[in-house]
Scaffold this active site. Structure first.
Site, PDB file in Angstrom:
ATOM      1  CB  ILE A  16      -5.091  -0.033  -0.089  1.00 41.86           C
ATOM      2  CG1 ILE A  16      -4.920  -1.125  -1.150  1.00 41.86           C
ATOM      3  CG2 ILE A  16      -6.291  -0.364   0.791  1.00 41.86           C
ATOM      4  CD1 ILE A  16      -4.527  -2.468  -0.605  1.00 41.86           C
ATOM      5  CG  PHE A  85      -2.754   1.070   4.349  1.00 44.60           C
ATOM      6  CD1 PHE A  85      -3.464  -0.038   3.924  1.00 44.60           C
ATOM      7  CD2 PHE A  85      -3.468   2.162   4.827  1.00 44.60           C
ATOM      8  CE1 PHE A  85      -4.838  -0.071   3.977  1.00 44.60           C
ATOM      9  CE2 PHE A  85      -4.851   2.145   4.883  1.00 44.60           C
ATOM     10  CZ  PHE A  85      -5.545   1.033   4.456  1.00 44.60           C
ATOM     11  CB  SER A 129      -1.189 -10.253   2.655  1.00 48.42           C
ATOM     12  OG  SER A 129      -1.163 -10.987   1.449  1.00 48.42           O
ATOM     13  CE1 TYR A 153       3.098  -7.980   1.268  1.00 46.25           C
ATOM     14  CE2 TYR A 153       1.965  -9.845   0.262  1.00 46.25           C
ATOM     15  CZ  TYR A 153       1.919  -8.605   0.859  1.00 46.25           C
ATOM     16  OH  TYR A 153       0.724  -7.980   1.061  1.00 46.25           O
ATOM     17  CE  LYS A 157       1.673  -6.704   4.447  1.00 46.09           C
ATOM     18  NZ  LYS A 157       1.306  -5.381   4.998  1.00 46.09           N
ATOM     19  N   GLY A 298       7.253 -18.520  -5.454  1.00 42.89           N
ATOM     20  CA  GLY A 298       6.475 -17.964  -4.345  1.00 42.89           C
ATOM     21  C   GLY A 298       4.992 -17.882  -4.618  1.00 42.89           C
ATOM     22  CG  ASP A 299       2.911 -16.285  -8.040  1.00 41.16           C
ATOM     23  OD1 ASP A 299       2.719 -15.477  -7.113  1.00 41.16           O
ATOM     24  OD2 ASP A 299       3.087 -15.939  -9.220  1.00 41.16           O
TER      25      ASP A 299
END
Length: 368
Positions: A16, A85, A129, A153, A157, A298-299
């Protein structure tokens, strides 16, 4: 921010970051890149300059946790604003090495904020995120949804956002946007820039691209027992060029911000993993093999944006369809089968979706 400004982009050689650097250069900004190349290529800045037709202000190999190095770079280039980033970004990996994620993502952000403070830099755009929302009670998800991060993760964030908010309260001159984007995919339409992570990709689209060119054998789809139409996880995929444009607009609108403002970046359209596999298969003209495996820790089942706030505040919405995202990603992979390790190719003519055999998905409407 009126007139050309000097912008430091941390992680500017990444997926990105590199596309955002092109967007900034094409709109008159002076751009300086800092990257430690842990998940990117030193070849990326050269390609950024070729695509944009302009030189970068500077390219530095450094870690954002190195405050001394950051301060020297900010001072040397008289930086006016930072887009941050740099960080680790894979949900699955974060479950296995959580401390590394907190060290890099949280530690890098505190180091950057201190360096900015030391050098009188008061404008920040933070790469956040959608994973912060976790298992949202209602989809599409707007910015008022309570944070429910389900993995290190996402938690890292969210922690970074809270740290930035605290810094803004302590230092009222600091203005920041946190952009919670959903799932960036695609590539620059010319084919010189795209997603080329080091090692085995941790995200679905670069993994599919490497399956398509034979670098990897088959995709693993994590779970088919979610409460979705086909049982696979649903995500809001957004073209990386739309994400890059939004970062440039955020810079331009920072003078209107007091403290930290949070915005979603997404299309409002959900696509399941199986739908994505079918679309990519149609794009590259062959059926891509996959296996259904256990869910990944974690999903969550569904992450789809309500992008209305960005539309109301900025008059901005995404413009590129899923078909375009897949077509552009495939063009990059065709021109760069070994990624940035290939010699610099010539920019490719932009083929139509029809020539790639891609179904037309431009008429899909956002979920209600």
């Amino acid at each position: 921010m009126s007139g050309p400004k000097a912008v430091l982009v941390t992680g500017g050689a990444g997926f990105i970051g590199s596309h955002t650097c092109v967007e900034l250069l094409e709109h008159g900004y002076e751009v300086c890149i800092v990257d430690n190349y842990s998940n990117s290529s030193p070849a990326a800045p050269t390609r950024v300059e070729k695509v944009a037709g302009r030189p970068l202000l500077g390219v530095y190999e450094a870690d954002v946790r190195d405050r001394q190095a950051l301060s020297a770079i900010l001072a040397e280039n008289t930086i006016d604003a930072v887009i941050h980033f740099a960080g680790r970004k894979a949900v699955g990996e974060s479950v296995w090495i959580p401390v590394d994620y907190y060290d890099t993502n949280v530690g890098g952000t505190t180091s950057l904020l201190r360096s900015m403070r030391e050098n009188g830099v008061h404008h920040l755009v933070f790469s956040s995120s959608c994973s912060i929302y976790g298992e949202a009670a209602r989809v599409p998800i707007d910015e008022q949804a309570p944070p429910r991060p389900t993995n290190p993760y996402a938690r890292s964030k969210w922690m970074c956002e809270q740290i930035i908010a605290d810094a803004c309260r302590q230092h009222p001159e600091l203005a920041a946007y946190s952009l919670r984007y959903f799932n960036p995919i695609g590539a620059h339409p010319g084919g010189l820039l795209g997603e080329d992570p080091r090692g085995v990709p941790q995200n679905v689209m670069p993994y599919l691209m490497q399956v398509a060119v034979g670098r990897l054998e088959r995709l693993s789809i994590f779970g088919r027992d979610y409460a979705t139409a086909d049982g696979t996880a649903v995500r809001d995929y957004i073209h990386v060029m739309d994400v890059a444009q939004a970062h440039r607009i955020a810079l331009e609108r920072l003078d209107e911000v007091t403290g930290l403002d949070i915005l979603n970046l997404g299309t409002g359209v959900g696509t399941s993993v199986l739908e994505l596999v079918r679309t990519v298969s149609a794009t590259c003209g062959k059926s891509l093999p996959y296996d259904i495996v256990e869910r990944r820790q974690g999903d969550v089942a569904e992450l789809v944006a309500d992008p209305g706030a960005a539309a109301r505040k900025w008059g901005w919405r995404t413009t590129r369809s899923l078909a375009t995202m897949c077509r552009d990603a495939w063009r990059f992979q065709l021109l760069n089968p070994a990624g940035f390790d290939d010699d610099l190719p010539e920019p490719a003519a932009v083929p139509t979706a029809r020539s790639f055999g891609t179904p037309d998905l431009t008429t899909r409407t956002p979920a209600n």
